[in-house]
Design an enzyme around this catalytic site. Structure first.
Site, PDB file in Angstrom:
ATOM      1  N   HIS A 188       0.811  -1.588   0.057  1.00  0.00           N
ATOM      2  CA  HIS A 188      -0.230   0.255  -0.199  1.00  0.00           C
ATOM      3  C   HIS A 188       0.888   1.512  -0.191  1.00  0.00           C
ATOM      4  CE1 HIS A 188      -4.223  -1.616  -0.336  1.00  0.00           C
ATOM      5  NE2 HIS A 188      -3.286  -2.801   0.327  1.00  0.00           N
ATOM      6  N   ARG A 295     -10.686   2.529  -4.005  1.00  0.00           N
ATOM      7  CA  ARG A 295     -10.885   0.882  -3.114  1.00  0.00           C
ATOM      8  C   ARG A 295     -11.035   2.066  -1.654  1.00  0.00           C
ATOM      9  NH1 ARG A 295      -5.155   0.259  -5.668  1.00  0.00           N
ATOM     10  NH2 ARG A 295      -4.165  -1.455  -5.678  1.00  0.00           N
ATOM     11  N   ARG A 330     -15.344  -0.241  -5.597  1.00  0.00           N
ATOM     12  CA  ARG A 330     -15.452  -1.635  -5.178  1.00  0.00           C
ATOM     13  C   ARG A 330     -15.985  -1.724  -3.872  1.00  0.00           C
ATOM     14  NH1 ARG A 330      -9.267  -4.813  -5.032  1.00  0.00           N
ATOM     15  NH2 ARG A 330      -8.981  -2.845  -3.041  1.00  0.00           N
ATOM     16  N   GLU A 429      -9.633 -12.395  -9.207  1.00  0.00           N
ATOM     17  CA  GLU A 429      -8.410 -12.167  -8.170  1.00  0.00           C
ATOM     18  C   GLU A 429      -7.535 -13.312  -8.012  1.00  0.00           C
ATOM     19  OE1 GLU A 429      -8.188  -8.461  -5.633  1.00  0.00           O
ATOM     20  OE2 GLU A 429     -10.218  -8.994  -5.345  1.00  0.00           O
ATOM     21  N   ASN A 452      -2.246  -8.295  -8.950  1.00  0.00           N
ATOM     22  CA  ASN A 452      -1.792  -7.750  -7.539  1.00  0.00           C
ATOM     23  C   ASN A 452      -2.327  -8.972  -6.833  1.00  0.00           C
ATOM     24  OD1 ASN A 452      -1.669  -5.607  -8.346  1.00  0.00           O
ATOM     25  ND2 ASN A 452      -2.300  -4.347  -7.481  1.00  0.00           N
ATOM     26  N   ARG A 463       3.302 -11.160  -1.443  1.00  0.00           N
ATOM     27  CA  ARG A 463       3.014  -9.919  -2.512  1.00  0.00           C
ATOM     28  C   ARG A 463       3.554  -9.327  -1.540  1.00  0.00           C
ATOM     29  NH1 ARG A 463      -3.289  -7.151  -3.562  1.00  0.00           N
ATOM     30  NH2 ARG A 463      -2.398  -5.656  -3.237  1.00  0.00           N
ATOM     31  N   CYS A 501      -7.524  -3.782 -13.256  1.00  0.00           N
ATOM     32  CA  CYS A 501      -7.685  -2.754 -11.885  1.00  0.00           C
ATOM     33  C   CYS A 501      -5.859  -3.322 -11.312  1.00  0.00           C
ATOM     34  CB  CYS A 501      -8.468  -2.664 -11.343  1.00  0.00           C
ATOM     35  SG  CYS A 501      -9.103  -4.177 -10.640  1.00  0.00           S
TER      36      CYS A 501
HETATM   37  C1  PEP Z   1      -5.506  -6.521  -6.600  1.00  0.00           C
HETATM   38  O1  PEP Z   1      -5.181  -7.280  -5.927  1.00  0.00           O
HETATM   39  O2  PEP Z   1      -4.533  -6.760  -8.446  1.00  0.00           O
HETATM   40  C2  PEP Z   1      -6.695  -4.881  -6.793  1.00  0.00           C
HETATM   41  C3  PEP Z   1      -6.173  -4.034  -7.598  1.00  0.00           C
HETATM   42  O3  PEP Z   1      -6.384  -5.286  -5.129  1.00  0.00           O
HETATM   43  P1  PEP Z   1      -5.727  -4.755  -4.296  1.00  0.00           P
HETATM   44  O4  PEP Z   1      -4.563  -4.277  -4.634  1.00  0.00           O
HETATM   45  O5  PEP Z   1      -6.099  -3.872  -3.506  1.00  0.00           O
HETATM   46  O6  PEP Z   1      -5.358  -6.114  -3.398  1.00  0.00           O
HETATM   47 MG    MG Z   2      -7.239  -7.263  -5.011  1.00  0.00          MG
END
Ligand code: PEP
Ligand code: MG
Length: 576
Positions: A188, A295, A330, A429, A452, A463, A501
């Protein structure tokens, strides 16, 4: 000395280091002889804390607005609460404790009282008490409260990591770069740096113990490096690079009013990812047509209590009113590494595989319904789309839609207007959703691929974990095949579109491939939009399709990158 980290947000910063390390006071319990002296120490600390909070509050009101400044008003109230100061003084007077121990004891005691209350509002006050207690304790111990909310000069922030509350308070006029010990491209802090358009290098190991406060630094966000105490030659070299980068950004900015379109007229949607209405400006400035991912969890995380329907409606409306294009909101994605202080959840062994996002919302239906009501009520103000995160299969889609239907029926009964044709989609995802996209497609209006998480779950790579970040590869053949599967499944239905996204959508080495695979919408950090647009506008659709076809036959992500690099070179596109 040069330190290599992870490139998180492009740009070059040449400034002094500002160490933002939260020092912890070690509190010992001792009995004092000079009670008067100890009381004076405490009183001075209380007065200093009040002065600091007043000045932070004033700054927050001026720069961020009264709503964002409320938290500091709450802190001042704690400080002024007679129970707080009087109890601390009593610990010194009656028990002869040293001031540090008195502050810690009373803070702990009051915090526990509030934590045990049933009311969410009062529960959340426990965090305020802790914050204020820590501030007073630091002042008693003579530790300078490191404050990044009001800086005197331009700096590069050096921190272990930055929490959303840190970035919210940060003096955005003077913070010119971030360098942190931990973090990754999709953490983040990275996402925040890109949305604030501040160069950042993360995952530097122990930069906080290597750099001294005030030391001169060069930070190259694109190369992912930090140079400590640069030489004259290095300074000259990077000053030149910085100027070149700035004119490169300016040149890209000339495309602002142009659409995301190939040379032969294949049109895609180019939109931005946002975390709050404050990010809208960046998306507009960079030529984003709408929002592909709002988000909403930040609205919840930046608050001490569960945001009510009205607070949410106002935030969603602000965003919807800013765009003619689609705004994809979202629903709450909490759990995993994101927690809410006022929503206690059970400890989990694997939080990323646990009660996260839609799973939590389907359990906490009151909370979920409040959000859906707020989105629906705001939907009359623009082109709202609802998106459910962390969907693993069609059953969850059906369940989430049935809650949405219930909320619509309630609004109908109350005579409240909303967009009855609101588009409903899901984030793809989780690999199981990508593989079964054909089964899910009839239930949705759109897919948005969240690479992501899709990468972390498909490749079994956390991640956030630097030790395995070398395996985190959105261009891995497995990911490309899943993406193709989702796009093809959506295109088998005339009315469904597929967007992306995840951070991959704005990666210049992925854009030509995604374009060729037929992705309809690209949603990314605002600052990535201009280059992605330039790439699209330099190619023919057929060319991109051929490239994607070739990429699908390659064995590794490295080979795909090489292929795209060559293509971008041939198109004369510089990635800075
Ligand atoms: C993702 O997982 O690609 C995404 C866009 O959501 P976040 O990064 O908020 O988990
Ligand atoms: Mg995500």
């Amino acid at each position: 000395m040069l330190i290599k980290g992870i490139s998180a947000s492009p740009g070059i910063a040449i400034h002094k280091a500002f160490l933002y390390v939260k020092e912890e006071v070690e509190v010992l319990s001792t009995l004092v002889e000079d009670v008067e002296k100890e009381i004076k120490r405490l009183e001075d600390a209380l007065a200093a804390s009040k002065e600091q909070l007043e000045s932070i509050k004033e700054k927050a009101v001026a720069e961020l607005g009264p709503e964002e400044a409320e938290i500091f008003e709450a802190h001042i109230m704690v400080l002024e609460d007679p129970e707080f100061a009087t109890s601390m003084l009593a610990e010194i007077q009656e028990n002869k404790y040293n001031a540090e121990f008195a502050v810690q004891t009373v803070t702990e005691r009051l915090k526990q009282i509030f934590e045990m209350m049933d009311d969410d509002y009062f529960k959340a006050r426990a965090a305020d008490i802790q914050d204020v207690g820590t501030r007073v304790l630091n002042n008693v111990a003579g530790i300078e409260n490191v404050d990044i909310s009001s800086l005197d000069e331009d700096v590069i922030i050096i921190a272990e990591d930055l929490a959303p509350s840190d970035t919210a308070q940060m003096d955005k006029n003077h913070v010119k770069g971030f360098a942190t010990d931990i973090g990754s491209r999709t953490s983040h802090t990275a996402i925040m740096a890109r949305s604030l358009e501040i160069p950042a290098v993360l995952g530097l190991g122990n930069i906080t113990s290597t750099v001294k406060n005030g030391e001169p630094l060069i930070l190259d966000g694109q190369a992912g490096i930090v140079i400590l105490n640069p030489t004259e030659e290095e300074l000259a070299e990077y000053q030149e690079k910085k100027t070149a980068y700035e004119s490169y950004v300016q040149e890209l900015a000339t495309l602002k009013e142009q659409p995301g379109e190939t040379l032969d007229g294949h049109r895609v949607e180019l939109v931005g990812n946002i975390g709050s209405p404050n990010d809208v400006e960046g998306v507009l400035r960079n030529g984003g047509e709408g929002v592909g991912l709002y988000r909403t969890e930040f609205l919840y995380m930046d608050s001490d209590t569960m945001p009510d329907e009205e607070t949410q409606r106002i935030a969603y409306e602000k965003v919807l009113e800013s765009f003619e294009g689609n705004v994809i909101i979202r629903t709450l994605d909490i759990g995993g590494d994101k927690k809410l202080p006022y929503l206690p959840l059970e400890e989990e062994l694997n939080p990323f595989l646990g009660l996260r996002a839609i799973r939590l919302c389907l359990k906490e239906t009151d909370m979920f319904k409040t959000q859906l009501r707020a989105i629906l009520r705001a939907s009359v103000k623009g082109n709202a789309h609802i998106m459910f995160p962390m969907i693993s299969g069609v059953t969850e889609v059906i369940l989430a839609k049935s809650v949405l239907k219930e909320v619509m029926t309630e609004l109908d009964a109350e005579g409240i207007d909303y967009d009855r044709d609101i588009k409903v989609g899901i984030m793809v995802e989780i690999p199981s959703a990508a593989v079964t996209a054909d089964i899910i497609a009839p239930e949705v209006d759109f897919f948005s691929i969240g690479t992501n998480d899709l990468c972390q779950y498909t490749l079994a790579v956390d991640r956030m974990n630097q030790q395995v970040s070398y395996l985190y590869d959105p261009l891995h053949p497995a990911i490309l095949r899943l993406i193709k599967n989702v796009i093809d499944a959506s295109h088998a239905h005339a009315d469904i579109f597929t967007g992306m996204c995840g951070e991959m959508a704005g990666d210049p080495l992925a854009v030509p491939i995604l374009l060729g695979l037929g992705l309809d919408e690209f949603s990314m950090s605002a600052s990535s939009i201009p280059l992605a647009k330039k790439i699209m506008r330099s190619m023919r659709f057929e060319e991109a399709q051929k490239l994607a076809e070739e990429a699908l036959h390659l064995a590794t992500g490295e080979e795909v990158k090489e292929l795209v690099r060559k293509k971008l070179d041939a198109l004369d596109i510089v990635v800075m």
